[in-house]
Write an enzyme that holds these catalytic residues in place. Structure first.
Site, PDB file in Angstrom:
ATOM      1  N   TYR A   9       9.171 -10.498 -14.471  1.00 46.30           N
ATOM      2  CA  TYR A   9       7.800 -10.084 -14.142  1.00 46.30           C
ATOM      3  C   TYR A   9       6.798 -11.194 -14.482  1.00 46.30           C
ATOM      4  O   TYR A   9       5.918 -11.522 -13.683  1.00 46.30           O
ATOM      5  CB  TYR A   9       7.492  -8.810 -14.921  1.00 46.30           C
ATOM      6  CG  TYR A   9       6.147  -8.183 -14.661  1.00 46.30           C
ATOM      7  CD1 TYR A   9       5.906  -7.466 -13.498  1.00 46.30           C
ATOM      8  CD2 TYR A   9       5.123  -8.274 -15.604  1.00 46.30           C
ATOM      9  CE1 TYR A   9       4.671  -6.863 -13.273  1.00 46.30           C
ATOM     10  CE2 TYR A   9       3.896  -7.679 -15.387  1.00 46.30           C
ATOM     11  CZ  TYR A   9       3.669  -6.968 -14.221  1.00 46.30           C
ATOM     12  OH  TYR A   9       2.448  -6.378 -14.005  1.00 46.30           O
TER      13      TYR A   9
ATOM     14  N   ALA B 299       7.381 -14.357 -14.710  1.00 48.72           N
ATOM     15  CA  ALA B 299       7.567 -15.472 -13.763  1.00 48.72           C
ATOM     16  C   ALA B 299       6.862 -15.161 -12.448  1.00 48.72           C
ATOM     17  O   ALA B 299       6.161 -16.023 -11.884  1.00 48.72           O
ATOM     18  CB  ALA B 299       9.058 -15.704 -13.517  1.00 48.72           C
TER      19      ALA B 299
ATOM     20  N   LYS C 163       4.317 -13.169 -11.941  1.00 49.73           N
ATOM     21  CA  LYS C 163       2.858 -13.109 -12.091  1.00 49.73           C
ATOM     22  C   LYS C 163       2.255 -14.482 -12.399  1.00 49.73           C
ATOM     23  O   LYS C 163       1.110 -14.759 -12.039  1.00 49.73           O
ATOM     24  CB  LYS C 163       2.486 -12.081 -13.171  1.00 49.73           C
ATOM     25  CG  LYS C 163       2.845 -10.642 -12.784  1.00 49.73           C
ATOM     26  CD  LYS C 163       2.092 -10.193 -11.541  1.00 49.73           C
ATOM     27  CE  LYS C 163       2.245  -8.718 -11.265  1.00 49.73           C
ATOM     28  NZ  LYS C 163       1.471  -8.273 -10.078  1.00 49.73           N
TER      29      LYS C 163
HETATM   30  P1  NDP Z   1       1.958   1.564 -10.035  1.00 49.33           P
HETATM   31  O1  NDP Z   1       3.414   1.533 -10.279  1.00 49.33           O
HETATM   32  O2  NDP Z   1       1.160   2.696 -10.580  1.00 49.33           O
HETATM   33  O3  NDP Z   1       1.665   1.472  -8.448  1.00 49.33           O
HETATM   34  C1  NDP Z   1       2.278   0.471  -7.702  1.00 49.33           C
HETATM   35  C2  NDP Z   1       1.843   0.541  -6.263  1.00 49.33           C
HETATM   36  O4  NDP Z   1       2.525  -0.519  -5.555  1.00 49.33           O
HETATM   37  C3  NDP Z   1       2.249   1.817  -5.572  1.00 49.33           C
HETATM   38  O5  NDP Z   1       1.267   2.158  -4.603  1.00 49.33           O
HETATM   39  C4  NDP Z   1       3.564   1.464  -4.885  1.00 49.33           C
HETATM   40  O6  NDP Z   1       3.847   2.235  -3.734  1.00 49.33           O
HETATM   41  C5  NDP Z   1       3.288   0.027  -4.490  1.00 49.33           C
HETATM   42  N1  NDP Z   1       4.528  -0.734  -4.324  1.00 49.33           N
HETATM   43  C6  NDP Z   1       5.462  -0.992  -5.252  1.00 49.33           C
HETATM   44  N2  NDP Z   1       6.437  -1.710  -4.729  1.00 49.33           N
HETATM   45  C7  NDP Z   1       6.130  -1.907  -3.422  1.00 49.33           C
HETATM   46  C8  NDP Z   1       6.765  -2.560  -2.341  1.00 49.33           C
HETATM   47  N3  NDP Z   1       7.939  -3.189  -2.498  1.00 49.33           N
HETATM   48  N4  NDP Z   1       6.164  -2.551  -1.139  1.00 49.33           N
HETATM   49  C9  NDP Z   1       4.973  -1.917  -0.962  1.00 49.33           C
HETATM   50  N5  NDP Z   1       4.322  -1.288  -1.950  1.00 49.33           N
HETATM   51  C10 NDP Z   1       4.903  -1.272  -3.160  1.00 49.33           C
HETATM   52  O7  NDP Z   1       1.427   0.178 -10.589  1.00 49.33           O
HETATM   53  P2  NDP Z   1       0.008  -0.231 -11.219  1.00 49.33           P
HETATM   54  O8  NDP Z   1      -1.081   0.433 -10.504  1.00 49.33           O
HETATM   55  O9  NDP Z   1       0.105  -0.117 -12.688  1.00 49.33           O
HETATM   56  O10 NDP Z   1       0.027  -1.797 -10.892  1.00 49.33           O
HETATM   57  C11 NDP Z   1      -0.630  -2.362  -9.773  1.00 49.33           C
HETATM   58  C12 NDP Z   1      -0.583  -3.871  -9.895  1.00 49.33           C
HETATM   59  O11 NDP Z   1      -1.202  -4.275 -11.113  1.00 49.33           O
HETATM   60  C13 NDP Z   1       0.843  -4.424  -9.956  1.00 49.33           C
HETATM   61  O12 NDP Z   1       0.907  -5.646  -9.265  1.00 49.33           O
HETATM   62  C14 NDP Z   1       1.079  -4.640 -11.430  1.00 49.33           C
HETATM   63  O13 NDP Z   1       2.047  -5.615 -11.669  1.00 49.33           O
HETATM   64  C15 NDP Z   1      -0.301  -5.072 -11.867  1.00 49.33           C
HETATM   65  N6  NDP Z   1      -0.564  -4.901 -13.286  1.00 49.33           N
HETATM   66  C16 NDP Z   1      -0.546  -3.650 -13.882  1.00 49.33           C
HETATM   67  C17 NDP Z   1      -0.804  -3.524 -15.225  1.00 49.33           C
HETATM   68  C18 NDP Z   1      -0.838  -2.213 -15.915  1.00 49.33           C
HETATM   69  O14 NDP Z   1      -1.028  -2.199 -17.149  1.00 49.33           O
HETATM   70  N7  NDP Z   1      -0.660  -1.091 -15.240  1.00 49.33           N
HETATM   71  C19 NDP Z   1      -1.082  -4.701 -16.066  1.00 49.33           C
HETATM   72  C20 NDP Z   1      -1.055  -5.945 -15.350  1.00 49.33           C
HETATM   73  C21 NDP Z   1      -0.815  -6.024 -14.021  1.00 49.33           C
HETATM   74  P3  NDP Z   1       4.553   3.704  -3.891  1.00 49.33           P
HETATM   75  O15 NDP Z   1       3.521   4.578  -4.507  1.00 49.33           O
HETATM   76  O16 NDP Z   1       4.868   4.120  -2.512  1.00 49.33           O
HETATM   77  O17 NDP Z   1       5.743   3.522  -4.764  1.00 49.33           O
END
Ligand code: NDP
Length: 246
Positions: free
Chosen positions: A154, A156, A158
């Site tokens: 992860y 890597a 990010k």
């Molecule tokens: P969630 O797991 O709550 O939501 C992830 C979202 O991404 C969902 O809508 C999911 O769709 C979609 N998704 C996941 N994989 C795919 C894929 N292969 N293709 C298309 N859509 C996909 O994550 P967060 O809201 O917590 O995170 C959002 C972003 O923020 C991410 O990039 C995460 O790495 C980053 N982030 C989050 C942090 C945190 O503390 N929460 C901290 C730092 C960064 P579906 O609902 O259909 O599964």
């Protein structure tokens, strides 16, 4: 100020992506939201968006598949005729210690979080280039800035998102396209709900503000970077972490 713009938000139906979608909708931005597997969340977000005076489209697909990004670009062109804002938010974790992590754990995370953002930029930048205007906001993570145990894959992906953001900002500036990254710290979503209580407490100890962030805390900053007020900001990484990096 954002009224009438069009944004693509990947992973826009849950967590941080959903909050970004609602924040942009409140500012009058038409939306294309992508999602992959959670049908109930997609339906709920689509229903919630009906209360805003905007048009919203949802597209199911896998961010790790370049054909999905091309389909998103075609759909946004067909429905809205343009793409002003891209938020690369879709992301996954597959946490394991380095010695237990297999090649699939590594590749899946990098493919979704890093290659997925690259595919979407490549699909939408031609439209933005023609418009001589665009805003790209890539969601990185504090793990990509500082590292985190159990997250070699992860972190890597990010850190890669940050490098890609910096390079793209230099390439696309002449086309009036800004490219920035935001690096959230500990935000309360399904992703962090999966952590153990001990992991959550450890994270909270490191937060100066002594609370987990809300998805809306990230969404407000993304909306700012998408706005005219941020016209001269590009190639930056904004940590939204309640002081974890301070
Ligand atoms: P969630 O797991 O709550 O939501 C992830 C979202 O991404 C969902 O809508 C999911 O769709 C979609 N998704 C996941 N994989 C795919 C894929 N292969 N293709 C298309 N859509 C996909 O994550 P967060 O809201 O917590 O995170 C959002 C972003 O923020 C991410 O990039 C995460 O790495 C980053 N982030 C989050 C942090 C945190 O503390 N929460 C901290 C730092 C960064 P579906 O609902 O259909 O599964």
């Amino acid at each position: 100020m954002l009224e009438g713009k069009t944004a693509v938000v990947t992973g826009g139906t849950r967590g941080i992506g959903r909050a970004i979608a609602l924040e942009l909708a409140a500012r009058g931005v038409n939306l294309l939201l992508t999602w992959r597997g959670n049908e109930a969340a997609a339906a709920e977000t689509a229903a919630t968006l009906k209360q805003y005076k905007i048009r919203a489209e949802l597209l199911r697909g896998d961010a790790a598949d370049p054909a999905h990004s091309r389909a998103a670009a075609a759909l946004v062109k067909e429905k809205f005729g343009k793409a002003d804002i891209l938020v690369n938010n879709a992301g996954i974790t597959r946490d394991k210690l380095l010695l237990r992590m297999n090649a699939d754990d590594f590749d899946q995370v990098v493919q979704t979080n890093l290659s997925g953002a690259f595919y979407m930029m490549q699909a939408l930048v031609p439209m933005m280039s023609k418009q001589r205007a665009g805003r790209i906001i890539n969601i990185s993570s504090l793990a990509g800035v500082r590292g985190n145990p159990g997250q070699v894959n992860y972190a890597a992906s990010k850190a890669g998102v940050i490098g890609m953001t910096l390079a793209a900002a230099k390439e696309l500036g002449a086309r009036n396209i800004t490219v920035n990254a935001v690096a959230p710290g500990y935000i309360k979503t399904d992703m962090t709900e999966a952590l153990t209580e001990e992991q959550k407490l450890n994270l909270l100890h490191a937060v100066s503000l002594k609370r987990a962030g809300a998805p809306e805390d990230v969404a407000k900053a993304v909306a700012f970077l998408a706005s005219e007020d941020a016209a001269y900001i590009t190639g930056q990484v904004l940590c939204i972490d309640g002081g974890m990096t301070a």
